[in-house]
Design a protein around this motif. Structure first.
Motif, PDB file in Angstrom:
ATOM      1  N   ARG A 171     -41.365  53.127  99.895  1.00 48.78           N
ATOM      2  CA  ARG A 171     -40.294  52.354 100.059  1.00 48.78           C
ATOM      3  C   ARG A 171     -38.891  53.184 100.031  1.00 48.78           C
ATOM      4  O   ARG A 171     -39.232  54.153  99.120  1.00 48.78           O
ATOM      5  CB  ARG A 171     -39.834  51.157  99.369  1.00 48.78           C
ATOM      6  CG  ARG A 171     -39.889  51.426  97.665  1.00 48.78           C
ATOM      7  CD  ARG A 171     -39.510  49.839  97.446  1.00 48.78           C
ATOM      8  NE  ARG A 171     -37.939  49.624  97.479  1.00 48.78           N
ATOM      9  CZ  ARG A 171     -37.328  49.082  98.463  1.00 48.78           C
ATOM     10  NH1 ARG A 171     -38.030  47.950  98.995  1.00 48.78           N
ATOM     11  NH2 ARG A 171     -35.962  48.843  98.379  1.00 48.78           N
ATOM     12  N   GLN A 172     -37.996  53.154 100.752  1.00 50.45           N
ATOM     13  CA  GLN A 172     -36.676  53.758 100.474  1.00 50.45           C
ATOM     14  C   GLN A 172     -35.695  52.883 100.056  1.00 50.45           C
ATOM     15  O   GLN A 172     -35.763  51.521 100.417  1.00 50.45           O
ATOM     16  CB  GLN A 172     -36.423  54.281 102.136  1.00 50.45           C
ATOM     17  CG  GLN A 172     -37.336  55.278 102.321  1.00 50.45           C
ATOM     18  CD  GLN A 172     -37.007  55.857 103.767  1.00 50.45           C
ATOM     19  OE1 GLN A 172     -35.815  55.449 104.530  1.00 50.45           O
ATOM     20  NE2 GLN A 172     -37.647  56.716 104.264  1.00 50.45           N
ATOM     21  N   PRO A 173     -34.667  53.418  99.239  1.00 53.77           N
ATOM     22  CA  PRO A 173     -33.556  52.552  98.637  1.00 53.77           C
ATOM     23  C   PRO A 173     -32.900  51.609  99.488  1.00 53.77           C
ATOM     24  O   PRO A 173     -32.597  50.379  99.145  1.00 53.77           O
ATOM     25  CB  PRO A 173     -32.809  53.476  97.937  1.00 53.77           C
ATOM     26  CG  PRO A 173     -33.591  54.853  97.724  1.00 53.77           C
ATOM     27  CD  PRO A 173     -34.667  54.779  98.934  1.00 53.77           C
ATOM     28  N   PRO A 174     -32.443  52.032 100.795  1.00 55.16           N
ATOM     29  CA  PRO A 174     -31.698  50.875 101.676  1.00 55.16           C
ATOM     30  C   PRO A 174     -32.410  50.000 102.219  1.00 55.16           C
ATOM     31  O   PRO A 174     -31.943  48.771 102.602  1.00 55.16           O
ATOM     32  CB  PRO A 174     -31.492  51.715 102.938  1.00 55.16           C
ATOM     33  CG  PRO A 174     -31.623  53.398 102.580  1.00 55.16           C
ATOM     34  CD  PRO A 174     -32.842  53.196 101.626  1.00 55.16           C
ATOM     35  N   TRP A 175     -34.049  49.795 101.901  1.00 59.29           N
ATOM     36  CA  TRP A 175     -34.598  48.693 102.682  1.00 59.29           C
ATOM     37  C   TRP A 175     -34.652  47.460 101.779  1.00 59.29           C
ATOM     38  O   TRP A 175     -34.189  47.321 100.583  1.00 59.29           O
ATOM     39  CB  TRP A 175     -36.142  49.071 102.502  1.00 59.29           C
ATOM     40  CG  TRP A 175     -36.407  50.073 103.391  1.00 59.29           C
ATOM     41  CD1 TRP A 175     -35.713  50.830 104.552  1.00 59.29           C
ATOM     42  CD2 TRP A 175     -37.941  50.844 103.836  1.00 59.29           C
ATOM     43  NE1 TRP A 175     -36.330  51.613 105.030  1.00 59.29           N
ATOM     44  CE2 TRP A 175     -37.553  51.754 104.773  1.00 59.29           C
ATOM     45  CE3 TRP A 175     -39.029  50.526 103.018  1.00 59.29           C
ATOM     46  CZ2 TRP A 175     -38.517  52.484 105.181  1.00 59.29           C
ATOM     47  CZ3 TRP A 175     -40.065  51.308 103.451  1.00 59.29           C
ATOM     48  CH2 TRP A 175     -39.865  52.495 104.333  1.00 59.29           C
ATOM     49  N   PRO A 176     -34.987  46.194 102.275  1.00 58.20           N
ATOM     50  CA  PRO A 176     -34.643  45.064 101.510  1.00 58.20           C
ATOM     51  C   PRO A 176     -35.332  45.109 100.248  1.00 58.20           C
ATOM     52  O   PRO A 176     -36.537  45.782 100.373  1.00 58.20           O
ATOM     53  CB  PRO A 176     -35.187  43.925 102.645  1.00 58.20           C
ATOM     54  CG  PRO A 176     -35.063  44.722 103.930  1.00 58.20           C
ATOM     55  CD  PRO A 176     -34.928  46.129 103.921  1.00 58.20           C
ATOM     56  N   PRO A 177     -35.064  44.455  99.201  1.00 59.39           N
ATOM     57  CA  PRO A 177     -35.819  44.469  98.007  1.00 59.39           C
ATOM     58  C   PRO A 177     -37.452  44.030  98.272  1.00 59.39           C
ATOM     59  O   PRO A 177     -37.597  43.001  98.868  1.00 59.39           O
ATOM     60  CB  PRO A 177     -35.294  43.369  97.161  1.00 59.39           C
ATOM     61  CG  PRO A 177     -33.752  43.300  97.666  1.00 59.39           C
ATOM     62  CD  PRO A 177     -34.000  43.541  99.117  1.00 59.39           C
ATOM     63  N   GLY A 178     -38.191  44.873  97.777  1.00 59.54           N
ATOM     64  CA  GLY A 178     -39.689  44.401  97.939  1.00 59.54           C
ATOM     65  C   GLY A 178     -40.332  45.109  98.929  1.00 59.54           C
ATOM     66  O   GLY A 178     -41.832  44.935  99.221  1.00 59.54           O
ATOM     67  N   ARG A 179     -39.685  45.511  99.928  1.00 59.75           N
ATOM     68  CA  ARG A 179     -40.271  45.934 101.307  1.00 59.75           C
ATOM     69  C   ARG A 179     -40.993  47.297 101.017  1.00 59.75           C
ATOM     70  O   ARG A 179     -40.478  48.384 100.592  1.00 59.75           O
ATOM     71  CB  ARG A 179     -39.120  45.916 102.555  1.00 59.75           C
ATOM     72  CG  ARG A 179     -40.094  46.606 103.687  1.00 59.75           C
ATOM     73  CD  ARG A 179     -39.109  46.608 104.945  1.00 59.75           C
ATOM     74  NE  ARG A 179     -38.829  45.191 105.057  1.00 59.75           N
ATOM     75  CZ  ARG A 179     -38.176  44.890 106.039  1.00 59.75           C
ATOM     76  NH1 ARG A 179     -37.275  45.696 106.863  1.00 59.75           N
ATOM     77  NH2 ARG A 179     -37.933  43.666 106.396  1.00 59.75           N
ATOM     78  N   TYR A 180     -42.187  47.562 101.495  1.00 55.82           N
ATOM     79  CA  TYR A 180     -42.775  48.744 101.484  1.00 55.82           C
ATOM     80  C   TYR A 180     -43.531  48.891 102.984  1.00 55.82           C
ATOM     81  O   TYR A 180     -43.669  47.924 103.607  1.00 55.82           O
ATOM     82  CB  TYR A 180     -44.142  48.636 100.619  1.00 55.82           C
ATOM     83  CG  TYR A 180     -43.837  49.064  99.114  1.00 55.82           C
ATOM     84  CD1 TYR A 180     -44.014  50.113  98.695  1.00 55.82           C
ATOM     85  CD2 TYR A 180     -43.170  48.035  98.411  1.00 55.82           C
ATOM     86  CE1 TYR A 180     -43.423  50.461  97.172  1.00 55.82           C
ATOM     87  CE2 TYR A 180     -42.687  48.222  97.131  1.00 55.82           C
ATOM     88  CZ  TYR A 180     -43.121  49.282  96.352  1.00 55.82           C
ATOM     89  OH  TYR A 180     -42.618  49.822  95.118  1.00 55.82           O
TER      90      TYR A 180
END
Length: 289
Positions: A171-180
């Motif tokens: 996961r990358q920091p800009p993604w929605p919380p919890g998204r992988y």
């Protein structure tokens, strides 16, 4: 396997029209010819998620021939001279991506990438002279040195590493919380697809992979990438995460992936959205691709 987003377009790109001014003039003169309605680079959708079209007289810039749809000539308008190219993807576009009718998403992808390219490539890379549109909008030509320039496509590898019944996601920091999602990176010059997959997984997660296999591809019009989806077999499961690229990376079981893809509240992570090829790739892995 479910088809990746932005594929399955209905346009006949009609290459002969690009090379014959008489055929292009006939398409422009067709009273049924239509123009794709864009808000900058964003689409305008109706209530059913379909693209909106209008007459050619609404064009603000040069007309770019997209092709024929059921025999009807279809065009997009280049950005007017001096108009800045909108940066990135707007919040409004993100809100529309799940609403798209599949074929319309593919047609939009072609139009957006073409309009974006013209907005960014108005000058010759060889001599710096302002270039002119030709080949019905599918190229630009320099009047000074004669160099011809064509819309670019940037290949990107997007991949899973698997070991046994587990798969590696990051996961990358800009993604929605919890998204992988799957790891990804640009293919570099002098590199095969397989070499790029192996390099990127090792660079980002410290994992060595072998037996790399191709799964699917997807045009990604932000602005003009070709996503090449692959799966490789990991030699071990030890992780060394490059924190410049990833916030985290983990191994997930097939059952955990199944829960995430089903959007089950018990899932340990959020899956990528259906329009992303990472979603297609995970689905294919679950099916044993």
């Amino acid at each position: 396997m479910k088809a990746p987003g932005f594929t399955g377009g209905t346009l006949d790109r009609a290459d002969p029209v690009r090379h014959d001014p008489a055929l292009l003039d006939a398409a422009l003169a067709d009273p049924a010819a239509r123009l794709l309605v864009l808000d900058g680079l964003d689409p305008v959708l109706d209530d059913a998620g379909h693209l909106t079209w209008t007459g050619l007289d609404a064009a603000a810039g040069a007309l770019l021939f997209l092709g024929f749809d059921s025999g009807v000539p279809c065009f997009a308008s280049a950005l007017p001279p001096g108009h800045p190219v909108p940066p990135g993807r707007s919040p409004a576009l993100f809100a529309m991506l799940d609403r798209f009718a599949p074929a319309d998403a593919a047609n939009y992808a072609a139009a957006r990438s073409l309009v974006d390219w013209h907005g960014r490539h108005g000058f010759c890379a060889n001599c710096g002279t302002a270039t002119a549109i030709f080949r019905a909008g599918w190229a630009r030509k320099c009047p000074h040195c004669g160099a011809e320039h064509f819309p670019r496509v940037d290949p990107v590898v997007i991949m899973l590493a698997e070991i046994g019944d587990r798969v590696l996601l990051g996961r990358q920091p800009p993604w929605p919380p919890g998204r992988y999602s799957a790891l990804a990176g640009f293919l570099e010059v002098g590199e095969s697809i397989e070499e790029a997959v192996a390099r990127e997984i090792h660079e980002e997660a410290g994992v060595r992979v072998r037996d790399i296999r191709y799964v699917a591809s997807q045009p990604w019009p932000f602005p003009s990438s070709l996503m090449v989806a692959c799966i490789g077999v990991a030699e071990d499961d030890a992780l060394t995460i490059d924190t410049h690229e990833l916030e985290d990376a983990r191994w997930f079981t097939r059952e955990e992936v199944r829960l995430a893809m089903a959007r089950d509240p018990a899932a340990p992570f959020g899956a990528p959205p259906p329009y992303a090829i990472a979603h297609t790739l995970l689905g294919a892995w679950m099916e044993g691709a």
